[in-house]
Design an enzyme around this catalytic site. Structure first.
Site, PDB file in Angstrom:
ATOM      1  N   HIS A   1      52.470  -8.518  16.163  1.00 44.64           N
ATOM      2  CA  HIS A   1      53.260  -8.478  17.404  1.00 44.64           C
ATOM      3  C   HIS A   1      52.382  -8.763  18.615  1.00 44.64           C
ATOM      4  O   HIS A   1      52.762  -9.561  19.489  1.00 44.64           O
ATOM      5  CB  HIS A   1      53.920  -7.113  17.553  1.00 44.64           C
ATOM      6  CG  HIS A   1      54.638  -6.933  18.862  1.00 44.64           C
ATOM      7  ND1 HIS A   1      55.946  -7.321  19.050  1.00 44.64           N
ATOM      8  CD2 HIS A   1      54.215  -6.423  20.050  1.00 44.64           C
ATOM      9  CE1 HIS A   1      56.300  -7.060  20.302  1.00 44.64           C
ATOM     10  NE2 HIS A   1      55.268  -6.511  20.922  1.00 44.64           N
ATOM     11  N   GLU A   2      51.217  -8.127  18.675  1.00 42.01           N
ATOM     12  CA  GLU A   2      50.328  -8.346  19.819  1.00 42.01           C
ATOM     13  C   GLU A   2      49.806  -9.782  19.852  1.00 42.01           C
ATOM     14  O   GLU A   2      49.658 -10.364  20.928  1.00 42.01           O
ATOM     15  CB  GLU A   2      49.166  -7.347  19.793  1.00 42.01           C
ATOM     16  CG  GLU A   2      49.587  -5.885  19.872  1.00 42.01           C
ATOM     17  CD  GLU A   2      50.567  -5.592  21.003  1.00 42.01           C
ATOM     18  OE1 GLU A   2      50.522  -6.292  22.036  1.00 42.01           O
ATOM     19  OE2 GLU A   2      51.388  -4.668  20.850  1.00 42.01           O
TER      20      GLU A   2
ATOM     21  N   HIS B   1      52.154 -12.078  21.543  1.00 41.75           N
ATOM     22  CA  HIS B   1      51.999 -12.188  22.990  1.00 41.75           C
ATOM     23  C   HIS B   1      50.914 -13.206  23.346  1.00 41.75           C
ATOM     24  O   HIS B   1      51.038 -13.933  24.335  1.00 41.75           O
ATOM     25  CB  HIS B   1      51.639 -10.831  23.590  1.00 41.75           C
ATOM     26  CG  HIS B   1      52.782  -9.862  23.626  1.00 41.75           C
ATOM     27  ND1 HIS B   1      54.008 -10.182  24.183  1.00 41.75           N
ATOM     28  CD2 HIS B   1      52.882  -8.575  23.184  1.00 41.75           C
ATOM     29  CE1 HIS B   1      54.817  -9.135  24.081  1.00 41.75           C
ATOM     30  NE2 HIS B   1      54.166  -8.156  23.476  1.00 41.75           N
TER      31      HIS B   1
END
Length: 227
Positions: free
Chosen positions: A98-99, A102
């Site tokens: 998920h990170e 980004h």
């Protein structure tokens, strides 16, 4: 608004974030104990996804705290909490991916992320200043000051609104990446999705609370003008 309505309102405002926090913590706690079959740590997962997307220049660092994982667009770096950095779990894989999602957004100039980043300094000011105008406006019964406070608070609500597509898109990218790169087995993908969905609920809850508070203040303002 009657006393009973105020009680119901404040119960709702208090319970929504508590429910979201409980859900994310319980889901994360469960899946942090479920080992990932690849045996990869969260740091290794992040590194593989970054490299596969031409982001070998983006470092992955360990950071303190629990669920303190984040991507810093200023430092162009991914930060993973110790449990996810070194852990070899479904939760660690999902959060790390998920990170990195980004980081991919940043590299691709994802419009919502750019907009949110531009709003950060404005939101930091408006969130602090809004209550000054609101409190003085309500105590002194000056509608104009209260309106300024409401407008400043609305900027914070806009920030919360823009945050939703940024977070949902990062989770979507994460699931695509771990699936395509074979970082999860087919039966592990739904488990990773549960971790990301639970985390997303914290942003939905924050948005709901912000909107409810803004609506409450608008009602107070209209009542003040009516009187």
């Amino acid at each position: 608004m009657s006393i009973q309505m105020y009680i119901v309102y404040f119960l709702i405002v208090a319970l929504i974030p508590l429910w979201a926090q409980y859900r994310v913590k319980s889901t994360y706690s469960h899946y942090s104990k479920v080992a990932i079959r690849t045996g990869l740590t969260g740091a290794q997962v992040a590194r593989q996804i970054l490299d596969a997307n031409g982001l070998s220049n983006v470092p992955v660092h360990e950071t303190g705290g629990v669920l303190s994982d984040h991507y810093d667009p200023r430092k162009k770096a991914v930060f993973l909490s110790s449990a996810n950095f070194s852990g070899r779990s479904i939760a660690g894989t999902a959060v790390a991916a998920h990170e990195v999602g980004h980081a991919i957004q940043d590299a691709e100039n994802y419009s919502f992320m750019r907009f949110r980043s531009a709003l950060v300094p404005i939101t930091m000011f408006s969130s602090n200043a809004s209550w000054v105008f609101l409190i003085i406006g309500m105590l002194a019964t000056i509608p104009g000051l209260m309106l300024i406070g409401i407008v400043l608070m609305a900027i914070g609500v806009l920030f919360q609104l823009i945050t939703l597509p940024v977070e949902f898109d990062a989770s979507k990218r994460a699931l695509v990446q771990i699936n395509q790169l074979g970082l999860v087995a087919s039966d592990e993908l739904p488990q990773a999705r549960k971790v990301l969905s639970a985390a997303a609920m914290t942003y939905v809850a924050a948005m709901a609370v912000a909107v409810l508070e803004l609506l409450r203040l608008i009602l107070i303002f209209t009542g003040m003008n009516r009187n």
